[in-house]
Design a protein around this motif. Structure first.
Motif, mmCIF file in Angstrom:
data_model
loop_
_atom_site.group_PDB
_atom_site.id
_atom_site.type_symbol
_atom_site.label_atom_id
_atom_site.label_comp_id
_atom_site.label_asym_id
_atom_site.label_seq_id
_atom_site.Cartn_x
_atom_site.Cartn_y
_atom_site.Cartn_z
ATOM 1 N N LEU A 169 -5.981 107.574 46.277
ATOM 2 C CA LEU A 169 -6.584 107.788 45.083
ATOM 3 C C LEU A 169 -5.723 108.672 44.024
ATOM 4 C CD1 LEU A 169 -10.054 109.188 46.280
ATOM 5 C CD2 LEU A 169 -9.453 106.948 44.792
ATOM 6 N N TYR A 170 -4.627 109.518 44.762
ATOM 7 C CA TYR A 170 -3.850 110.213 43.725
ATOM 8 C C TYR A 170 -2.701 109.082 43.246
ATOM 9 C CZ TYR A 170 0.362 112.866 42.704
ATOM 10 O OH TYR A 170 1.388 113.496 42.217
ATOM 11 N N LEU A 171 -2.285 108.413 44.094
ATOM 12 C CA LEU A 171 -1.253 107.384 43.745
ATOM 13 C C LEU A 171 -1.792 106.370 42.624
ATOM 14 C CD1 LEU A 171 0.421 106.609 46.879
ATOM 15 C CD2 LEU A 171 1.497 107.921 45.246
ATOM 16 N N ALA A 172 -3.131 105.949 42.851
ATOM 17 C CA ALA A 172 -3.500 105.203 41.725
ATOM 18 C C ALA A 172 -3.875 106.010 40.559
ATOM 19 C CB ALA A 172 -5.150 104.844 42.060
ATOM 20 N N GLY A 173 -4.060 107.436 40.526
ATOM 21 C CA GLY A 173 -4.201 108.073 39.248
ATOM 22 C C GLY A 173 -2.906 108.081 38.481
ATOM 23 N N VAL A 174 -1.899 108.301 39.393
ATOM 24 C CA VAL A 174 -0.427 108.216 38.970
ATOM 25 C C VAL A 174 -0.235 106.953 38.043
ATOM 26 C CG1 VAL A 174 1.973 108.311 39.402
ATOM 27 C CG2 VAL A 174 0.458 110.021 40.542
ATOM 28 N N PHE A 175 -0.563 105.675 38.738
ATOM 29 C CA PHE A 175 -0.449 104.385 38.276
ATOM 30 C C PHE A 175 -1.165 104.319 37.043
ATOM 31 C CE2 PHE A 175 -1.621 100.133 37.307
ATOM 32 C CZ PHE A 175 -0.482 99.595 37.044
ATOM 33 N N VAL A 176 -2.426 104.744 36.889
ATOM 34 C CA VAL A 176 -3.304 104.829 35.700
ATOM 35 C C VAL A 176 -2.692 105.601 34.419
ATOM 36 C CG1 VAL A 176 -5.341 105.387 34.545
ATOM 37 C CG2 VAL A 176 -5.271 104.055 36.796
ATOM 38 N N ASP A 177 -2.098 106.703 34.816
ATOM 39 C CA ASP A 177 -1.628 107.355 33.824
ATOM 40 C C ASP A 177 -0.177 106.744 33.462
ATOM 41 O OD1 ASP A 177 -1.159 110.147 32.530
ATOM 42 O OD2 ASP A 177 0.797 109.972 33.655
ATOM 43 N N GLY A 178 0.603 106.260 33.978
ATOM 44 C CA GLY A 178 1.434 105.547 33.639
ATOM 45 C C GLY A 178 1.367 104.261 32.852
ATOM 46 N N ALA A 179 0.223 103.626 33.227
ATOM 47 C CA ALA A 179 -0.067 102.392 32.563
ATOM 48 C C ALA A 179 -0.740 102.803 31.069
ATOM 49 C CB ALA A 179 -1.156 101.540 33.188
ATOM 50 N N LEU A 180 -1.453 103.956 31.202
ATOM 51 C CA LEU A 180 -1.926 104.393 29.865
ATOM 52 C C LEU A 180 -0.656 104.738 28.877
ATOM 53 C CD1 LEU A 180 -5.156 106.376 30.647
ATOM 54 C CD2 LEU A 180 -5.094 104.124 29.814
ATOM 55 N N ASP A 181 -0.009 105.669 29.313
ATOM 56 C CA ASP A 181 1.446 105.823 28.581
ATOM 57 C C ASP A 181 2.100 104.705 28.102
ATOM 58 O OD1 ASP A 181 1.012 108.610 29.251
ATOM 59 O OD2 ASP A 181 2.593 108.759 30.562
ATOM 60 N N LEU A 182 2.202 103.816 28.758
ATOM 61 C CA LEU A 182 2.789 102.352 28.285
ATOM 62 C C LEU A 182 1.936 101.848 27.115
ATOM 63 C CD1 LEU A 182 5.170 100.276 28.561
ATOM 64 C CD2 LEU A 182 3.768 99.095 30.301
ATOM 65 N N ALA A 183 0.636 101.897 27.149
ATOM 66 C CA ALA A 183 -0.247 101.159 26.162
ATOM 67 C C ALA A 183 -0.175 102.108 25.184
ATOM 68 C CB ALA A 183 -1.512 101.005 26.939
ATOM 69 N N PHE A 184 -0.550 103.397 25.091
ATOM 70 C CA PHE A 184 -0.894 104.160 24.024
ATOM 71 C C PHE A 184 0.166 105.255 23.648
ATOM 72 C CE2 PHE A 184 -4.791 103.080 26.365
ATOM 73 C CZ PHE A 184 -5.319 102.346 25.194
ATOM 74 N N VAL A 185 1.385 105.544 24.388
ATOM 75 C CA VAL A 185 2.253 106.282 23.955
ATOM 76 C C VAL A 185 3.624 105.894 23.551
ATOM 77 C CG1 VAL A 185 3.588 108.364 24.785
ATOM 78 C CG2 VAL A 185 1.467 108.094 25.626
ATOM 79 N N PRO A 186 3.793 105.734 22.011
ATOM 80 C CA PRO A 186 5.034 104.708 21.781
ATOM 81 C C PRO A 186 6.400 105.300 22.331
ATOM 82 C CG PRO A 186 3.681 105.698 19.910
ATOM 83 C CD PRO A 186 3.036 106.229 21.164
ATOM 84 N N GLY A 187 6.406 106.591 22.691
ATOM 85 C CA GLY A 187 7.736 107.058 23.109
ATOM 86 C C GLY A 187 8.161 106.514 24.539
ATOM 87 N N THR A 188 7.230 105.850 25.483
ATOM 88 C CA THR A 188 7.341 105.318 26.531
ATOM 89 C C THR A 188 8.188 104.014 26.377
ATOM 90 O OG1 THR A 188 5.295 106.039 27.557
ATOM 91 C CG2 THR A 188 6.418 104.411 28.704
ATOM 92 N N ALA A 189 7.507 103.309 25.408
ATOM 93 C CA ALA A 189 8.411 101.912 25.128
ATOM 94 C C ALA A 189 9.805 102.016 24.482
ATOM 95 C CB ALA A 189 7.658 101.065 24.249
ATOM 96 N N LEU A 190 10.003 103.366 23.802
ATOM 97 C CA LEU A 190 11.352 103.348 22.891
ATOM 98 C C LEU A 190 12.184 103.980 24.201
ATOM 99 C CD1 LEU A 190 10.230 105.528 19.908
ATOM 100 C CD2 LEU A 190 11.228 103.177 20.243
ATOM 101 N N LEU A 191 11.671 104.698 25.103
ATOM 102 C CA LEU A 191 12.572 105.365 26.258
ATOM 103 C C LEU A 191 13.024 103.981 27.053
ATOM 104 C CD1 LEU A 191 13.924 107.295 28.354
ATOM 105 C CD2 LEU A 191 11.522 107.759 29.297
ATOM 106 N N ASP A 192 12.152 103.040 27.390
ATOM 107 C CA ASP A 192 12.436 101.871 27.877
ATOM 108 C C ASP A 192 13.482 101.084 27.383
ATOM 109 O OD1 ASP A 192 10.562 102.132 30.031
ATOM 110 O OD2 ASP A 192 9.120 101.026 28.997
ATOM 111 N N GLN A 193 13.370 100.946 26.073
ATOM 112 C CA GLN A 193 14.468 100.310 25.287
ATOM 113 C C GLN A 193 15.785 101.111 25.283
ATOM 114 O OE1 GLN A 193 12.763 99.627 21.359
ATOM 115 N NE2 GLN A 193 11.014 98.768 21.808
ATOM 116 N N ARG A 194 15.786 102.505 25.128
ATOM 117 C CA ARG A 194 17.031 103.162 25.304
ATOM 118 C C ARG A 194 17.782 103.117 26.603
ATOM 119 N NH1 ARG A 194 14.054 107.056 22.242
ATOM 120 N NH2 ARG A 194 13.447 108.384 24.163
ATOM 121 N N PHE A 195 16.784 103.174 27.712
ATOM 122 C CA PHE A 195 17.452 103.063 29.271
ATOM 123 C C PHE A 195 18.000 101.633 29.275
ATOM 124 C CE2 PHE A 195 17.409 102.741 33.578
ATOM 125 C CZ PHE A 195 17.929 104.004 33.906
#
Length: 631
Positions: A249-275
């Motif tokens: 359940l904890y790991l599933a929460g970590v994944f959901v948090d990461g997926a929501l960051d990707l969907a709704f936090v623009p900085g996540t996609a920008l970090l991906d592009q920079r990396f």
């Protein structure tokens, strides 16, 4: 110290204040008898002291967190000891008996001395409570012991970091990566040894706590709830299943948090592009060839044959529970990754070295590196084929190695790989728990098991060799033509913001030049006394790490990468005086084909720099503070 590790290692400055909380929590867990037998908290505190020496943490602030954590750990130990009292029979471990003897002989001073006696430390407050030490007296000595512990161990870590910094300049360069690998192996051994030694003790003490809970008045008022909790925490399969469910359940929460960051936090996609763009700068023919071969370990046909050989080998060897657990982890992981790829539909990075048709999020290679190779290591450890140090080292090395190849080849974004590891970890936990709750042995045919496993591994090797991926065709990309750079700056078409890898702002672009290219500008400035700084790479990265450890400047060390938009700087230079860093980006070309270059200074910009590059015609871009420089 501000340098490379402050941007590359998220466990340091990128965690900000959380790094202090992590060390403080380790200090607390070391001070509580129930967790001190499995948590190497003092090791974490000493590591924090070494980070103080390297400039990533503050000595006084860290001492506050460590001291408060140690005091709270002692308080929890004392109160839980008073709560247990003499109502239950407590396990008589060696560390507990030594703590009782220390309290009998030294009284309150035992709380200070016990902090430095390894596994005894957590049991001294418990022994003090059971011995009837008066509350006020315990509080005074517990505070004193926490202060002494914090100052002493943070200082010990600082001294260790200082010794490393002093001897590092005299060591061959090759010893730095080897030393880091040796430190990782040693840390793995310490943690696994601590867990293996402390788990039986923890089980005994947990049984004592369960016995006390069964007679606790608040629990007795809710018999059905008490029966349910007791059943879930019963030693054996029930407790293991409960722990697995909580972890999943904890790991599933970590994944959901990461997926929501990707969907709704623009900085996540920008970090991906920079990396991704930073990885593209690191490409070399040898590195690409090596990564393309290594990534085959996660290629679907190769991984499928490895999994088939391992499952059949374990089953025919008589280890059917481990075989079923591994099969559950691999098949469940494959189904989950397939569904998630279809659900998210994220396209592959445009810079990908190998042409692949499946979607990007999450990374299937990263997931299988944990679900297959990590679970296989756990099963071999379970069957006593390998020890815990080898199992953990192999599992971590396979996950890190395969994941890095996906990042280096730019087959996936950073968030794809991180979330792929999380998915694989979920199925590792499920597969391991599934195996642990099944009968362990069956009939064995070791000869057949060996032959079947060898045949599958040979087939996997054949696929890896003959199904080797080819580089994707990469037609040349024409440079962007900018008709009016001043207007493009004013309307935001040309970005001015310069950021670090993690998105922190640096001084913005202050000059846009038309005419000389980035190499031309670099050559002219170097001839005028400026120093060229190494571009990001493995060698320059190791040199920068060594520079941070020693506080001694190295000419071959890189600076932390900086990005304009998502593009890393094409050249970095340092002025002779005053101290200033200049970064240059090729941002396109003018209509007549002249290169356009963006300049960003960090520090005081020396006067007359454009003139050194042959640029004497300076105008201000309307509505901005950027100069347009032309020959």
């Amino acid at each position: 110290m501000h340098g490379l590790t402050s941007q590359i290692l998220p466990t340091l400055d990128a965690f900000g204040f959380w790094s202090y909380w992590i060390v403080g929590l380790a200090s607390l867990l070391e001070g509580w008898w129930l967790t001190s037998v499995i948590v190497p908290g003092t090791l974490v505190v000493d590591a924090g002291g070494a980070l103080v020496r390297l400039g990533h943490m503050d000595f006084i602030d860290l001492c506050w967190f460590v001291g408060i954590g140690a005091i709270l750990g002692g308080e929890i130990g004392w109160h839980s000891g008073r709560w247990l009292g003499t109502r239950v029979t407590l396990p008589r471990s060696g560390a507990f008996l030594r703590a009782q003897e220390l309290i009998r002989r030294r009284g309150g001073m035992a709380l200070v001395l016990g902090r430095f006696l390894g596994p005894v430390a957590g049991f001294v407050p418990l022994a003090a409570a059971l011995a009837g030490m008066e509350r006020g007296r315990f509080l005074r000595w517990n505070i004193a012991s926490g202060v002494v512990y914090a100052l002493s161990h943070v200082a010990m870590g600082y001294v260790a970091g200082d010794v490393l910094a002093r001897i590092s300049p005299w060591l061959p360069s090759l010893l730095l990566p080897l030393g880091l690998l040796a430190a990782l192996a040693a840390l793995t051994w310490i943690v696994t040894h601590h867990l293996r030694r402390g788990w039986p003790v923890l089980s005994g003490w947990a049984a004592a706590v369960r016995g006390r809970l069964a007679t606790w008045p608040p629990v007795l008022r809710h018999p059905r709830l008490a029966a349910f909790v007791a059943a879930r925490l019963a030693p054996g399969k029930a407790l293991l299943t409960t722990a697995a469910v909580v972890l999943v359940l904890y790991l599933a929460g970590v994944f959901v948090d990461g997926a929501l960051d990707l969907a709704f936090v623009p900085g996540t996609a920008l970090l991906d592009q920079r990396f991704a763009n930073l990885m593209h700068m690191l490409w070399t023919p040898g590195g690409l060839s090596l990564a393309a071969w290594a990534t085959q370990a996660g290629h679907v046909p190769v991984a499928a044959l490895v999994a088939l050989g391992a499952v059949l080998g374990l089953a025919l060897w008589g280890r059917r529970a481990s075989a079923i657990g591994l099969a559950v982890a691999v098949l469940g992981n494959a189904a989950t990754v397939t569904v998630l790829k279809l659900a998210f539909g994220r396209a592959r990075p445009p810079l990908a070295y190998i042409l692949e048709s499946s979607n990007s999020f999450p990374s299937g290679h990263a997931a299988i590196s944990v679900a297959l190779y990590g679970t296989l290591a756990a099963m071999l450890w379970r069957e006593k084929v390998i020890g815990p140090t080898v199992a953990v080292t192999f599992g971590v090395a396979m996950a890190a190695g395969i994941g890095f190849t996906r990042l280096f080849l730019i087959e996936h974004y950073l968030s794809d790989v991180l979330n792929g590891w999380v998915i694989g970890s979920i199925w590792l936990v499920i597969g391991t728990a599934f195996a642990a709750t099944r009968p362990k042995r069956g009939s064995a045919r070791p000869m057949v098991a060996g032959l079947v496993t060898a045949a599958c591994l040979a087939g996997a090797l054949g696929f890896a060799i003959h199904d080797h991926p080819a580089a994707a065709p990469r037609p040349p990309v024409p440079p962007v033509t900018i008709a009016d750079s001043a207007a493009a700056l004013a309307d935001g078409t040309l970005p001015k913001a310069v950021v670090t890898l993690d998105g922190a702002l640096l001084p913005p672009v202050s000059i846009v030049s038309e005419g000389p290219s980035v190499p031309d500008i670099s050559r002219r400035l170097v001839s005028a006394g400026w120093t060229g700084i190494a571009q990001p790479g493995l060698g320059s990265g190791l040199a920068a790490l060594r520079q941070e450890l020693t506080d001694a400047p190295r000419p071959d060390a890189m600076l932390p990468p900086a990005f304009l938009g998502a593009r890393p700087a094409g050249a970095t230079l340092r002025s002779p005086s005053p101290a200033s860093t200049l970064r240059l980006w090729n941002i396109g070309q003018s209509p007549d084909g002249a290169p356009l270059t963006a300049w960003a200074f960090e520090g005081t910009a020396p006067q007359g720099i454009p003139a050194l590059a042959g640029l004497s015609n300076l105008t201000s871009a309307p509505g901005t503070d950027v100069l347009i420089a032309r020959p």
